[in-house]
Design a protein around this motif. Structure first.
Motif, PDB file in Angstrom:
ATOM      1  N   LYS A 218      22.456  -5.902 107.689  1.00 41.56           N
ATOM      2  CA  LYS A 218      21.525  -6.053 106.556  1.00 41.56           C
ATOM      3  C   LYS A 218      20.380  -7.005 106.911  1.00 41.56           C
ATOM      4  O   LYS A 218      19.215  -6.758 106.545  1.00 41.56           O
ATOM      5  CB  LYS A 218      22.270  -6.565 105.330  1.00 41.56           C
ATOM      6  N   LEU A 219      20.712  -8.085 107.604  1.00 41.41           N
ATOM      7  CA  LEU A 219      19.673  -9.034 108.018  1.00 41.41           C
ATOM      8  C   LEU A 219      18.676  -8.378 108.969  1.00 41.41           C
ATOM      9  O   LEU A 219      17.464  -8.577 108.856  1.00 41.41           O
ATOM     10  CB  LEU A 219      20.307 -10.257 108.702  1.00 41.41           C
ATOM     11  N   ILE A 220      19.214  -7.567 109.911  1.00 40.91           N
ATOM     12  CA  ILE A 220      18.311  -6.885 110.845  1.00 40.91           C
ATOM     13  C   ILE A 220      17.372  -5.945 110.096  1.00 40.91           C
ATOM     14  O   ILE A 220      16.177  -5.836 110.421  1.00 40.91           O
ATOM     15  CB  ILE A 220      19.143  -6.104 111.894  1.00 40.91           C
ATOM     16  N   SER A 221      17.873  -5.284 109.067  1.00 42.51           N
ATOM     17  CA  SER A 221      17.032  -4.382 108.270  1.00 42.51           C
ATOM     18  C   SER A 221      15.938  -5.154 107.548  1.00 42.51           C
ATOM     19  O   SER A 221      14.766  -4.717 107.511  1.00 42.51           O
ATOM     20  CB  SER A 221      17.907  -3.629 107.272  1.00 42.51           C
ATOM     21  N   LEU A 222      16.293  -6.301 106.987  1.00 47.98           N
ATOM     22  CA  LEU A 222      15.299  -7.118 106.278  1.00 47.98           C
ATOM     23  C   LEU A 222      14.219  -7.632 107.231  1.00 47.98           C
ATOM     24  O   LEU A 222      13.017  -7.572 106.923  1.00 47.98           O
ATOM     25  CB  LEU A 222      15.984  -8.304 105.588  1.00 47.98           C
ATOM     26  N   PHE A 223      14.625  -8.110 108.391  1.00 49.75           N
ATOM     27  CA  PHE A 223      13.646  -8.650 109.352  1.00 49.75           C
ATOM     28  C   PHE A 223      12.795  -7.536 109.969  1.00 49.75           C
ATOM     29  O   PHE A 223      11.622  -7.757 110.291  1.00 49.75           O
ATOM     30  CB  PHE A 223      14.366  -9.440 110.448  1.00 49.75           C
ATOM     31  N   THR A 224      13.370  -6.339 110.110  1.00 48.66           N
ATOM     32  CA  THR A 224      12.585  -5.220 110.628  1.00 48.66           C
ATOM     33  C   THR A 224      11.452  -4.863 109.657  1.00 48.66           C
ATOM     34  O   THR A 224      10.304  -4.630 110.067  1.00 48.66           O
ATOM     35  CB  THR A 224      13.482  -3.997 110.857  1.00 48.66           C
ATOM     36  N   THR A 225      11.770  -4.789 108.386  1.00 57.75           N
ATOM     37  CA  THR A 225      10.747  -4.505 107.370  1.00 57.75           C
ATOM     38  C   THR A 225       9.678  -5.601 107.361  1.00 57.75           C
ATOM     39  O   THR A 225       8.478  -5.317 107.268  1.00 57.75           O
ATOM     40  CB  THR A 225      11.399  -4.392 105.978  1.00 57.75           C
ATOM     41  N   MET A 226      10.106  -6.850 107.449  1.00 54.28           N
ATOM     42  CA  MET A 226       9.158  -7.969 107.455  1.00 54.28           C
ATOM     43  C   MET A 226       8.240  -7.918 108.668  1.00 54.28           C
ATOM     44  O   MET A 226       7.041  -8.231 108.571  1.00 54.28           O
ATOM     45  CB  MET A 226       9.931  -9.296 107.433  1.00 54.28           C
ATOM     46  N   SER A 227       8.773  -7.521 109.802  1.00 55.29           N
ATOM     47  CA  SER A 227       7.968  -7.492 111.031  1.00 55.29           C
ATOM     48  C   SER A 227       6.870  -6.431 110.968  1.00 55.29           C
ATOM     49  O   SER A 227       5.906  -6.485 111.740  1.00 55.29           O
ATOM     50  CB  SER A 227       8.868  -7.221 112.241  1.00 55.29           C
ATOM     51  N   LYS A 228       7.012  -5.454 110.064  1.00 60.13           N
ATOM     52  CA  LYS A 228       6.025  -4.381 109.956  1.00 60.13           C
ATOM     53  C   LYS A 228       5.063  -4.559 108.778  1.00 60.13           C
ATOM     54  O   LYS A 228       3.908  -4.127 108.859  1.00 60.13           O
ATOM     55  CB  LYS A 228       6.747  -3.035 109.808  1.00 60.13           C
TER      56      LYS A 228
END
Length: 261
Positions: A218-228
């Motif tokens: 879940k954290l990886i999903s949140l940070f992926t969205t933030m990075s874009k």
């Protein structure tokens, strides 16, 4: 009748008719005319010394020609103007004040919305730091404990960097979204209760590994969205770095096998 011999009889007075006529007065010689006496000068009393003399009549001074630069020639030289002195300095500081106020208003009304995703991940990471440290003492597997230690170190660095970025954006912890903070706390409280139940059932390691594999995903999903989608380059770079570092830890949790080691 006998008369007194000493008494003489009054002679008879002549009547007015019998009076002699008046003789004309002979003409008198003409008297010389005396010259008129000149007027005597009027004596004036002396003015006492106690009274001040009368002021002299005001006389308009005649215009004089003078050099218009005379005062400049005798006046001291003015001090050299400094960079922040005078009107320029006032305008400069006023502009600085307006700029600071404008930045403060932007942060106050839109800063928290633009950093909402960073606020959420930072709060979650902070909560997970406490959670993973609390469960570390109860983990039996050495392999799982090593993965958990790496996770704690990564979360601690992520918390520091996230808090720093929010501070640079002018967002303090007291300004975080209250509903989000409450929701994140419930997630951590539920996980804490879950792990307590697993300890009572003597299956903490397997339960912890499965649960943290899902949470790191879940954290990886949140940070992926933030990075874009984040509008700040620093936040995008921060998110990308965490995606890279979280991926191997997530795989380690997901691949855990309870083999007693």
């Amino acid at each position: 009748m006998d008369m007194d011999p000493n008494q003489q009889s009054n002679p008879q007075q002549p009547s007015p008719e019998q009076a002699q006529p008046l003789q004309p007065v002979p003409p008198q010689p003409e008297q010389p005319v005396q010259p008129a006496e000149p007027p005597r000068p009027i004596q004036t009393l002396p003015i006492p010394n106690s009274f001040p003399p009368a002021p002299a009549p005001y006389a308009t001074p005649e215009p004089t020609n003078y050099d218009p630069n005379y005062l400049d020639s005798i006046a001291p030289a003015p001090p050299q103007a400094k960079f922040f002195s005078g009107s320029f300095g006032k305008i400069f500081f006023i502009m600085i004040g307006i700029f600071v106020l404008a930045v403060s208003l932007i942060i106050a009304f839109s800063g928290k919305d633009k950093t909402a995703d960073l606020q959420q991940t930072t709060v979650r990471v902070t909560n997970f730091v406490q959670l993973t440290k609390a469960e570390k003492a109860y983990i039996q597997s050495n392999k799982l404990s090593s993965t958990n230690s790496s996770f704690i170190l990564l979360l601690t660095n992520a918390e520091t960097d996230g808090t720093k970025l929010l501070g640079q954006a002018g967002v303090k912890k007291s300004q975080y979204d209250k509903k989000m903070v409450k929701s994140e706390k419930k997630i951590t409280d539920d996980l804490t209760q879950k792990f307590e139940d697993a300890r009572l059932n003597a299956n903490l390691d397997s339960s912890y590994a499965r649960t943290m594999a899902a949470e790191t995903s879940k954290l990886i999903s949140l940070f992926t969205t933030m990075s874009k989608k984040s509008g700040a380059k620093a936040i995008r770079e921060y998110a990308k770095k965490l995606v890279v570092n979280l991926t191997p830890i997530q795989k380690s949790f997901d691949g855990y096998i309870d083999d007693g080691n």
